[in-house]
Design a protein around this motif. Structure first.
Motif, short mmCIF file in Angstrom:
data_model
loop_
_atom_site.label_atom_id
_atom_site.label_comp_id
_atom_site.label_asym_id
_atom_site.label_seq_id
_atom_site.Cartn_x
_atom_site.Cartn_y
_atom_site.Cartn_z
N MET A 243 7.70 5.30 2.36
CA MET A 243 7.26 5.06 0.98
C MET A 243 8.23 4.59 -0.03
O MET A 243 9.23 5.09 -0.24
CB MET A 243 6.56 6.25 0.30
N LEU B 197 3.64 -1.75 -0.74
CA LEU B 197 2.96 -0.57 -0.78
C LEU B 197 1.78 -0.80 0.38
O LEU B 197 1.22 -2.06 0.39
CB LEU B 197 2.44 0.12 -1.87
N MET C 18 -3.43 4.86 -6.25
CA MET C 18 -2.90 4.64 -7.37
C MET C 18 -3.47 4.07 -8.52
O MET C 18 -3.11 4.40 -9.99
CB MET C 18 -1.41 3.85 -7.12
N ILE D 45 0.14 9.92 -1.40
CA ILE D 45 1.47 9.51 -1.34
C ILE D 45 2.52 10.80 -0.70
O ILE D 45 3.83 10.51 -0.86
CB ILE D 45 1.79 9.18 -2.75
N LEU E 291 6.18 2.50 -6.27
CA LEU E 291 5.16 3.50 -6.45
C LEU E 291 5.67 3.93 -7.99
O LEU E 291 4.39 3.95 -8.88
CB LEU E 291 5.75 4.98 -5.79
N VAL F 270 -2.24 3.46 -0.21
CA VAL F 270 -1.49 3.93 -1.24
C VAL F 270 -1.99 3.22 -2.68
O VAL F 270 -2.17 3.83 -3.76
CB VAL F 270 0.21 3.92 -1.16
N LYS G 239 9.76 4.25 -3.12
CA LYS G 239 9.54 4.98 -4.30
C LYS G 239 9.55 4.18 -5.75
O LYS G 239 8.91 4.15 -6.58
CB LYS G 239 10.98 6.00 -4.55
#
Length: 292
Positions: free
Chosen positions: A1, A233, A241, A280, A6, A237, A3
């Motif tokens: 993942m 991503l 989001m 996530i 994200l 995901v 970050k």
């Protein structure tokens, strides 16, 4: 993942959550507002592209440039149908319908990328969607005479939103600045012949401020963050989001304005964050025992 990706996508979705309100404050019809947004975003992104000297490192791939242009056309239809929905039905109902898009993206993305969807992922996505409807309130359920035109606009916006996001995950060679710039310029060129330019003559300074704000912030900055993040991503995901914007919008109302949510809205917020957390969360690594 990733970050950082994200966080970028979270910020983009949080900002986007206020677009419905700002679109009405401009006093512009849907097409004319999108035209202003596209021009502002094009100029903003061109300036950033030049100032950061990204043009010196640009990789030009004909196939990807064509796909970016097609993505720009899809994004334009996404905007048109969303803002047309804002004109004829309430923002709450339009946003609820718009959030069918992530579900479409999740399903189609899984088919394209052969990403297996577990039962837990499907339950989490359902929780996010139901949570969004709960946050928006009972308007979705209690309309005595449904506005089928507005509902159709909302659903079409969701379809084009899903296709835009799926296409956006495939761009890796072209810089984020040029990717977004091409899409915004595509919208300007396609819309120019259809604009009623006299719509801008009677705008107040305040309305111009909100129109320019949606162009620079809700379009230029948001789409920079968006395309910078989604290429790092997974479609799963990204699908989850998107549900940040209704949750953040009501949380800001609670924190800043002192709004007291109903029990249904509290359940909706919790449902969304449950789904996001599930999507996530760090995955457990499977340890493979050494061969004997």
């Amino acid at each position: 993942m990733n970050k950082i990706a994200l966080i970028q996508l979270s910020i983009a979705m949080a900002i986007f959550g206020s677009i419905g309100l700002f679109s009405r404050l401009t006093g512009l019809p849907a097409i004319e507002l999108i035209f202003v947004r596209s021009i502002c975003a094009t100029l903003f992104l061109l300036a950033v592209w030049l100032l950061t000297r990204t043009y010196k490192k640009e990789t030009w791939d004909k196939r990807e440039l064509l796909m970016i242009t097609l993505c720009g056309v899809s994004n334009l239809f996404n905007w048109i149908f969303l803002f047309k929905a804002f004109e004829v039905i309430s923002i709450t109902v339009a946003i609820s319908l718009y959030h069918i898009g992530p579900i479409l993206m999740l399903v189609v993305g899984a088919m394209i990328y052969r990403e297996k969807l577990s039962r837990g992922i499907m339950i989490a996505m359902f929780a996010c969607f139901v949570g969004t409807i709960f946050i928006m309130g009972t308007d979705v359920f209690t309309a005595e005479t449904p506005n089928w035109q507005g509902i159709s606009y909302g659903l079409l916006a969701a379809v084009f939103y899903a296709s835009t996001m799926l296409l956006g995950t495939t761009f890796h060679k072209t810089s984020v600045y040029m990717t977004t710039l091409i899409q915004m310029f595509t919208a300007v060129v396609l819309l120019a012949p259809f604009i009623k330019y006299d719509s801008y003559q009677h705008l107040t300074n305040t309305q111009w401020f909100y129109a320019l704000l949606t162009g620079v912030v809700h379009t230029g900055i948001v789409y920079l963050l968006l395309y910078s993040s989604i290429r790092n991503l997974t479609p799963t995901v990204v699908s989850f989001m998107v549900f940040i914007d209704p949750a953040v919008a009501i949380l800001l109302d609670i924190i800043i304005i002192g709004f007291l949510p109903s029990s249904l809205q509290i359940i909706g917020i919790l449902a969304i964050f449950f789904g996001l957390f599930y999507a996530i969360r760090p995955q457990k690594k499977v340890l493979i025992p050494p061969a004997k």
